[in-house]
Design a protein around this motif. Structure first.
Motif, PDB file in Angstrom:
ATOM      1  N   ARG A  71     -10.671  53.875 -18.524  1.00  0.00           N
ATOM      2  CA  ARG A  71     -10.146  55.242 -18.753  1.00  0.00           C
ATOM      3  C   ARG A  71     -10.094  56.036 -17.451  1.00  0.00           C
ATOM      4  O   ARG A  71      -9.145  56.799 -17.221  1.00  0.00           O
ATOM      5  CB  ARG A  71     -11.010  55.953 -19.786  1.00  0.00           C
ATOM      6  N   ARG A  72     -11.070  55.853 -16.594  1.00  0.00           N
ATOM      7  CA  ARG A  72     -11.074  56.559 -15.306  1.00  0.00           C
ATOM      8  C   ARG A  72      -9.886  56.112 -14.450  1.00  0.00           C
ATOM      9  O   ARG A  72      -9.232  56.931 -13.785  1.00  0.00           O
ATOM     10  CB  ARG A  72     -12.397  56.280 -14.590  1.00  0.00           C
ATOM     11  N   VAL A  73      -9.606  54.814 -14.444  1.00  0.00           N
ATOM     12  CA  VAL A  73      -8.472  54.292 -13.674  1.00  0.00           C
ATOM     13  C   VAL A  73      -7.166  54.896 -14.175  1.00  0.00           C
ATOM     14  O   VAL A  73      -6.292  55.297 -13.388  1.00  0.00           O
ATOM     15  CB  VAL A  73      -8.443  52.757 -13.753  1.00  0.00           C
ATOM     16  N   GLU A  74      -7.008  54.992 -15.491  1.00  0.00           N
ATOM     17  CA  GLU A  74      -5.776  55.556 -16.046  1.00  0.00           C
ATOM     18  C   GLU A  74      -5.682  57.051 -15.779  1.00  0.00           C
ATOM     19  O   GLU A  74      -4.600  57.574 -15.497  1.00  0.00           O
ATOM     20  CB  GLU A  74      -5.729  55.269 -17.550  1.00  0.00           C
ATOM     21  N   GLU A  75      -6.799  57.779 -15.856  1.00  0.00           N
ATOM     22  CA  GLU A  75      -6.772  59.220 -15.614  1.00  0.00           C
ATOM     23  C   GLU A  75      -6.441  59.550 -14.161  1.00  0.00           C
ATOM     24  O   GLU A  75      -5.726  60.524 -13.885  1.00  0.00           O
ATOM     25  CB  GLU A  75      -8.126  59.822 -15.998  1.00  0.00           C
ATOM     26  N   GLU A  76      -6.953  58.745 -13.236  1.00  0.00           N
ATOM     27  CA  GLU A  76      -6.696  59.009 -11.821  1.00  0.00           C
ATOM     28  C   GLU A  76      -5.314  58.543 -11.380  1.00  0.00           C
ATOM     29  O   GLU A  76      -4.872  58.867 -10.269  1.00  0.00           O
ATOM     30  CB  GLU A  76      -7.758  58.315 -10.965  1.00  0.00           C
TER      31      GLU A  76
END
Length: 551
Positions: free
Chosen positions: A269-274
């Motif tokens: 999720r962090r990869v997609e948000e960034e």
């Protein structure tokens, strides 16, 4: 004066300045000093390792007024004009835009004439793999037999696309990737000369991001120096080179090694948000795990291309996890790399690969299964405890003894079955019945089955098996040639199994029952008074003479 980028400003102008290509430099220098000038050279390697630069330096060394010399002077007219790219006798051609056969034919026609001023006419043909097949054919004749004043220098990043007919006419030099420590030392020299402040960790990060290319590494150094106003901080290098947070990788690696899928989901999720590229993140995480593997093998945190505190934290995690676990994790991640690269749903492919890796701690090692299962006997695998006695009806009659056999010992009743006297201090422990030795023939069948499963089945199907005078005879019904042939083919295994039961050197005889002598009566049959013993005694006496030959 206009600004000149560091990659052009620090471009080598002699062989001594070429970075990381010492074997090639030595070969070219010796050729110049000894006058062994080939008609064509082929420089291959990845981008930015010095192919075109070496071609220009070689052209200057050939045409220098003080040469041919091992290093050009860079002061004479020829050296200065070649450096500026204005020398008429040094022709640089980009094969990507000069690939048609008509253009190559025009070039070869012009090369028949001698140089205007210099000692040699040098043709530098860059990216030669972009030429068409017909253009390559047009070059063959002049490359094989050029005029004495002509030298070809070809450069390519795809050596496999160059025809073998061209390769066989050239001296080939493969420019290797420059190692990261050598690149870091080169970047340190540039920083000291240009007044750029950077730590050793930041320079190692830049060198690793350059992937062995000198030009890429110097360009990244120029970019970071511009961002930090001639000062490169470690945090800026980490953030700008990869756009990734190494703390995320540390948390993700700890979660994967602990088998926690929630940590994997949060990382994705962090990869997609960034807005990071999942494929790039996956590749960077592979490099991060490789650093952890080296630290688990006993490497020093100072050798890792990370800031000091993060390197120490990674070293603690790697050594606590163990080398074997990290090696299995790297093997699984590397096997999924091609799937991640080719997948249209990059984030989903990365998430599945990481979730699969998080399942590794839940698996049982095969060594543990072998040690606790097939590799150890039940007695050694579990604590010793008495076997439970078989339950039987209390009033069931005892089995009648066989004729001639000794009466079995009377088994005492349990303590609760009969009232114990009040004065008795404690009930007597039941006396275990003596164990009967295992039948040697049965043991032989089991040993044969252990060594070869289908062999055990064939031995079980035998009509009779008996042992006498160091020889085991296996009898089959007349006409069963298949079973007999299979056993004959495995005679060595059978003799090995027989040696375990009856002793080393035991022989095995395999024959049909109609050709075999009758087996000697066992001790049990003699004790039981078997009438067949007296009946066959005369036949046994006659066949005793032929026993040696039958075996």
């Amino acid at each position: 004066m206009t600004y000149q980028v560091l990659a052009r400003k620090w471009r080598p102008q002699n062989f001594s300045s070429l970075v990381g290509q010492e074997p090639i430099v030595t070969a070219l220098r010796n050729a110049l000093q000894e006058g062994r000038i080939a008609q064509a050279y082929l420089f291959s390697g990845i981008r930015g390792v010095g192919k075109t630069t070496a071609a220009r330096v070689l052209a200057k060394a050939l045409n220098c007024e003080r040469g041919p010399a091992a290093d050009p002077c860079n002061e004479c007219t020829s050296c200065v004009e070649i450096t500026r790219g204005s020398d008429l006798d040094v022709i640089e051609v980009d094969a990507a835009t000069y690939s048609k056969v008509e253009q190559v034919r025009d070039l070869t026609e012009s090369l028949k004439y001698g140089p205007a001023r210099d000692r040699y006419k040098v043709v530098v043909l860059d990216e030669i793999h972009r030429l068409s097949r017909q253009a390559f054919d047009a070059l063959l004749k002049i490359v094989e037999e050029p005029p004495p004043h002509l030298v070809f220098i070809f450069a390519t990043t795809e050596i496999d696309a160059v025809p073998a007919t061209i390769l066989s006419r050239c001296q080939e030099f493969n420019f290797r990737r420059v190692p990261s420590p050598v690149l870091a030392a080169h970047l340190r020299a540039i920083c000291e000369s240009e007044g750029i402040r950077a730590s050793d960790a930041a320079l190692r990060l830049i060198a690793r991001a350059g992937e062995g290319s000198v030009r890429d590494s110097v360009a990244l150094l120029d970019q970071l120096a511009t961002f930090g106003s001639s000062a490169i901080a470690d945090e800026d290098a980490v953030r700008l080179l990869g756009g990734l947070d190494t703390a995320l990788f540390h948390t993700l690696l700890a979660g994967v090694l602990a088998g926690d899928p929630q940590v994997v989901g949060a990382a994705v999720r962090r990869v997609e948000e960034e807005g990071w590229d999942p494929r790039h993140v996956y590749g960077q995480f592979l490099a991060f795990c490789r650093d952890a593997l080296h630290l688990a093998m006993g490497g020093s945190p100072a050798q890792v291309d990370l800031p000091g505190e993060e390197a120490e934290a990674l070293a603690g995690l790697a050594r606590a996890s163990g080398y074997e676990n990290l090696l299995r994790l790297m093997n699984l991640l590397l096997a999924s790399e091609m799937v991640v690269r080719r997948s249209e749903s990059g984030a989903l492919a990365v998430e599945i690969a990481w979730l699969r890796a998080a399942e590794l701690p839940k698996l049982t090692r095969i060594e543990e299964l072998l040690a606790g299962g097939a590799g150890a006997s039940p007695e050694s695998a579990s604590p010793a405890r008495p076997a439970p006695a078989a339950t039987a009806p209390r009033n069931a009659p005892a089995p009648a003894p066989r004729p001639g056999a000794a009466a079995p010992p009377q088994r005492p009743q349990p303590a609760e079955a009969r009232p114990a006297p009040a004065a008795a201090p404690k009930a007597e422990a039941p006396v275990p019945a003596p164990s009967r030795p295992r039948d040697p023939v049965t043991a032989f069948k089991e040993e044969a089955g252990k060594r070869k499963q289908n062999l055990g089945g064939l031995v079980e199907a035998a009509e009779d098996i008996h042992y006498e005078n160091g020889c085991v005879t296996i009898l089959f019904p007349g006409g069963d040639t298949y079973s007999r042939g299979r056993l004959e083919a495995n005679r060595a295994i059978l003799e090995e199994a027989a040696g375990v039961v009856w002793g080393t050197g035991t022989r095995v005889a395999i024959m049909e029952s109609r050709n075999a002598p009758p087996a000697a009566p066992s001790e049990e049959k003699r004790a039981a008074g078997d009438p067949g013993i007296e009946k066959n005694s005369a036949v046994q006496a006659v066949l005793e003479i032929f026993k040696g030959s039958q075996i």
